[in-house]
Design an enzyme around this catalytic site. Structure first.
Site, PDB file in Angstrom:
ATOM      1  N   TYR A  24       0.835  -1.202   0.000  1.00 38.29           N
ATOM      2  CA  TYR A  24       0.000   0.000   0.000  1.00 38.29           C
ATOM      3  C   TYR A  24       0.876   1.262   0.000  1.00 38.29           C
ATOM      4  O   TYR A  24       0.639   2.200  -0.773  1.00 38.29           O
ATOM      5  CB  TYR A  24      -0.919  -0.031   1.222  1.00 38.29           C
ATOM      6  CG  TYR A  24      -1.930   1.076   1.277  1.00 38.29           C
ATOM      7  CD1 TYR A  24      -3.051   1.062   0.445  1.00 38.29           C
ATOM      8  CD2 TYR A  24      -1.785   2.135   2.164  1.00 38.29           C
ATOM      9  CE1 TYR A  24      -3.990   2.090   0.501  1.00 38.29           C
ATOM     10  CE2 TYR A  24      -2.710   3.155   2.228  1.00 38.29           C
ATOM     11  CZ  TYR A  24      -3.822   3.130   1.397  1.00 38.29           C
ATOM     12  OH  TYR A  24      -4.733   4.142   1.448  1.00 38.29           O
ATOM     13  N   ILE A  78      -9.102   7.918   7.997  1.00 35.54           N
ATOM     14  CA  ILE A  78     -10.466   8.378   7.716  1.00 35.54           C
ATOM     15  C   ILE A  78     -11.439   7.216   7.916  1.00 35.54           C
ATOM     16  O   ILE A  78     -11.143   6.086   7.483  1.00 35.54           O
ATOM     17  CB  ILE A  78     -10.577   8.886   6.251  1.00 35.54           C
ATOM     18  CG1 ILE A  78      -9.442   9.864   5.906  1.00 35.54           C
ATOM     19  CG2 ILE A  78     -11.952   9.506   5.995  1.00 35.54           C
ATOM     20  CD1 ILE A  78      -9.361  11.126   6.726  1.00 35.54           C
TER      21      ILE A  78
HETATM   22  P1  NAP Z   1     -13.324   2.176   0.435  1.00 36.51           P
HETATM   23  O1  NAP Z   1     -14.339   2.675   1.395  1.00 36.51           O
HETATM   24  O2  NAP Z   1     -12.768   0.805   0.614  1.00 36.51           O
HETATM   25  O3  NAP Z   1     -13.902   2.348  -1.063  1.00 36.51           O
HETATM   26  C1  NAP Z   1     -13.112   1.923  -2.139  1.00 36.51           C
HETATM   27  C2  NAP Z   1     -13.722   2.411  -3.429  1.00 36.51           C
HETATM   28  O4  NAP Z   1     -12.842   2.053  -4.495  1.00 36.51           O
HETATM   29  C3  NAP Z   1     -15.060   1.751  -3.727  1.00 36.51           C
HETATM   30  O5  NAP Z   1     -15.880   2.705  -4.354  1.00 36.51           O
HETATM   31  C4  NAP Z   1     -14.689   0.631  -4.701  1.00 36.51           C
HETATM   32  O6  NAP Z   1     -15.735   0.291  -5.610  1.00 36.51           O
HETATM   33  C5  NAP Z   1     -13.562   1.293  -5.474  1.00 36.51           C
HETATM   34  N1  NAP Z   1     -12.651   0.341  -6.113  1.00 36.51           N
HETATM   35  C6  NAP Z   1     -11.850  -0.594  -5.540  1.00 36.51           C
HETATM   36  N2  NAP Z   1     -11.164  -1.281  -6.482  1.00 36.51           N
HETATM   37  C7  NAP Z   1     -11.545  -0.753  -7.675  1.00 36.51           C
HETATM   38  C8  NAP Z   1     -11.203  -1.028  -9.027  1.00 36.51           C
HETATM   39  N3  NAP Z   1     -10.324  -1.994  -9.337  1.00 36.51           N
HETATM   40  N4  NAP Z   1     -11.787  -0.301 -10.013  1.00 36.51           N
HETATM   41  C9  NAP Z   1     -12.690   0.678  -9.711  1.00 36.51           C
HETATM   42  N5  NAP Z   1     -13.055   0.979  -8.451  1.00 36.51           N
HETATM   43  C10 NAP Z   1     -12.497   0.271  -7.446  1.00 36.51           C
HETATM   44  O7  NAP Z   1     -12.026   3.154   0.428  1.00 36.51           O
HETATM   45  P2  NAP Z   1     -11.825   4.618   1.055  1.00 36.51           P
HETATM   46  O8  NAP Z   1     -11.378   4.450   2.454  1.00 36.51           O
HETATM   47  O9  NAP Z   1     -12.985   5.478   0.725  1.00 36.51           O
HETATM   48  O10 NAP Z   1     -10.538   5.096   0.228  1.00 36.51           O
HETATM   49  C11 NAP Z   1     -10.628   5.869  -0.952  1.00 36.51           C
HETATM   50  C12 NAP Z   1      -9.225   6.271  -1.378  1.00 36.51           C
HETATM   51  O11 NAP Z   1      -8.598   7.013  -0.341  1.00 36.51           O
HETATM   52  C13 NAP Z   1      -8.308   5.063  -1.654  1.00 36.51           C
HETATM   53  O12 NAP Z   1      -7.445   5.356  -2.722  1.00 36.51           O
HETATM   54  C14 NAP Z   1      -7.533   4.939  -0.358  1.00 36.51           C
HETATM   55  O13 NAP Z   1      -6.307   4.294  -0.556  1.00 36.51           O
HETATM   56  C15 NAP Z   1      -7.375   6.395   0.020  1.00 36.51           C
HETATM   57  N6  NAP Z   1      -7.109   6.591   1.440  1.00 36.51           N
HETATM   58  C16 NAP Z   1      -8.003   6.209   2.390  1.00 36.51           C
HETATM   59  C17 NAP Z   1      -7.703   6.397   3.722  1.00 36.51           C
HETATM   60  C18 NAP Z   1      -8.646   6.025   4.843  1.00 36.51           C
HETATM   61  O14 NAP Z   1      -8.270   6.187   5.993  1.00 36.51           O
HETATM   62  N7  NAP Z   1      -9.839   5.541   4.556  1.00 36.51           N
HETATM   63  C19 NAP Z   1      -6.482   6.963   4.091  1.00 36.51           C
HETATM   64  C20 NAP Z   1      -5.587   7.340   3.090  1.00 36.51           C
HETATM   65  C21 NAP Z   1      -5.912   7.162   1.772  1.00 36.51           C
HETATM   66  P3  NAP Z   1     -16.902  -0.803  -5.212  1.00 36.51           P
HETATM   67  O15 NAP Z   1     -17.821  -0.100  -4.242  1.00 36.51           O
HETATM   68  O16 NAP Z   1     -17.541  -1.139  -6.508  1.00 36.51           O
HETATM   69  O17 NAP Z   1     -16.176  -1.955  -4.571  1.00 36.51           O
END
Ligand code: NAP
Length: 247
Positions: free
Chosen positions: A155, A188
């Site tokens: 990651y 988050i």
């Molecule tokens: P999440 O709740 O797990 O949601 C992931 C999203 O990505 C979902 O909409 C999923 O679609 C989509 N996705 C996954 N694989 C995909 C693919 N191969 N093609 C198209 N869509 C895909 O994640 P999140 O926490 O909101 O994170 C969003 C972004 O922020 C990510 O890049 C993550 O690395 C980054 N981030 C998050 C955090 C945190 O603390 N949450 C911190 C730092 C960075 P489906 O619904 O169809 O599965």
């Protein structure tokens, strides 16, 4: 800042931070293309929430790790809405494991989705934006990409890679009024972090000076900052939204 007349594509817009970004851009008046991988019900819900704010919105299934699917996605958005002004590379996964025991296939899958996905979508969108001579590209990185984290080599590598992509693309595209910036969230509350073991969650929380996790909406506002025409002279930058974690 109004985004009326703008068309935005948000990858992974079905849930979590991506959904909050869709809603923030819609609230500011942008038409929104909501990309998702497999969760069509969640994507349709995001679409309905955007439409309730009086903007056009539509869901588009595409796996961002597939280059042909990314080309088709950008083309479909252009076909449906007539242009593409804002790309938010948000789709991401985490497949965690210790360096010595994690599976190589998890490393590959993480890189394919988080880094190559951002690359494929940026390339596909840039084709349209270069002709328009206008674009705003925002990539979701992570403070883990800046600082590393035990158990997250894949990651962290993917999110550090995104920063390199952002900086190089920013330099290449600047001459056509296309900016490329990154938002680096800390911890988050979304499905992604809900999947963390309790011990890891507590350890993370103890490192946040603000003393609480962030909300997806707080990240979405930072993304929206980079998304408008006023943000023309900021490019290649990284904005941490982390309650002070990375300071
Ligand atoms: P999440 O709740 O797990 O949601 C992931 C999203 O990505 C979902 O909409 C999923 O679609 C989509 N996705 C996954 N694989 C995909 C693919 N191969 N093609 C198209 N869509 C895909 O994640 P999140 O926490 O909101 O994170 C969003 C972004 O922020 C990510 O890049 C993550 O690395 C980054 N981030 C998050 C955090 C945190 O603390 N949450 C911190 C730092 C960075 P489906 O619904 O169809 O599965």
């Amino acid at each position: 800042m109004s985004l009326k007349g703008n068309v935005a594509l948000v990858t992974g817009g079905s849930r979590g931070i991506g959904r909050a970004v869709c809603l923030e851009l819609a609230r500011r008046g942008a038409a929104v293309a909501v990309n998702y991988a497999g969760n069509s019900a969640a994507a349709e819900e995001t679409v309905e929430l955007c439409r309730a704010m009086g903007v056009e919105a539509e869901a588009f299934q595409a796996d961002v790790s597939d280059p042909a699917a990314c080309d088709a996605l950008a083309a479909a958005v252009k076909e449906r809405f007539g242009r593409l002004d804002i790309l938010v590379n948000n789709a991401g996964i985490s497949r965690d494991g210790l360096l010595m025991t994690a599976k190589e296939e998890d490393f590959t899958k993480t890189l394919d989705t988080n880094l190559k996905g951002a690359y494929f979508c940026t390339r596909a969108a840039a084709k349209i934006m270069l002709r328009q001579k206008y674009g705003r590209i925002i990539c979701l990185s992570s403070i883990v990409g800046l600082r590393g984290n035990p158990g997250q080599t894949a990651y962290a590598a993917s999110k550090a890679g995104v920063l390199g992509l952002v900086k190089a693309a920013a330099k290449e595209l600047a001459g056509r009024d296309i900016t490329v910036n990154a938002v680096a969230p800390g911890y988050i509350e979304t499905d992604m972090t809900a999947a963390l073991p309790e011990k890891a969650r507590e350890a993370m929380l103890s490192t946040i000076p603000k003393g609480r996790p962030g909300a997806p909406e707080e990240v979405a506002r930072a993304v929206a900052f980079f998304a408008g025409p006023e943000c023309a002279y900021i490019t290649g930058q990284v904005l941490c939204v982390d309650g002070g974690m990375a300071v």
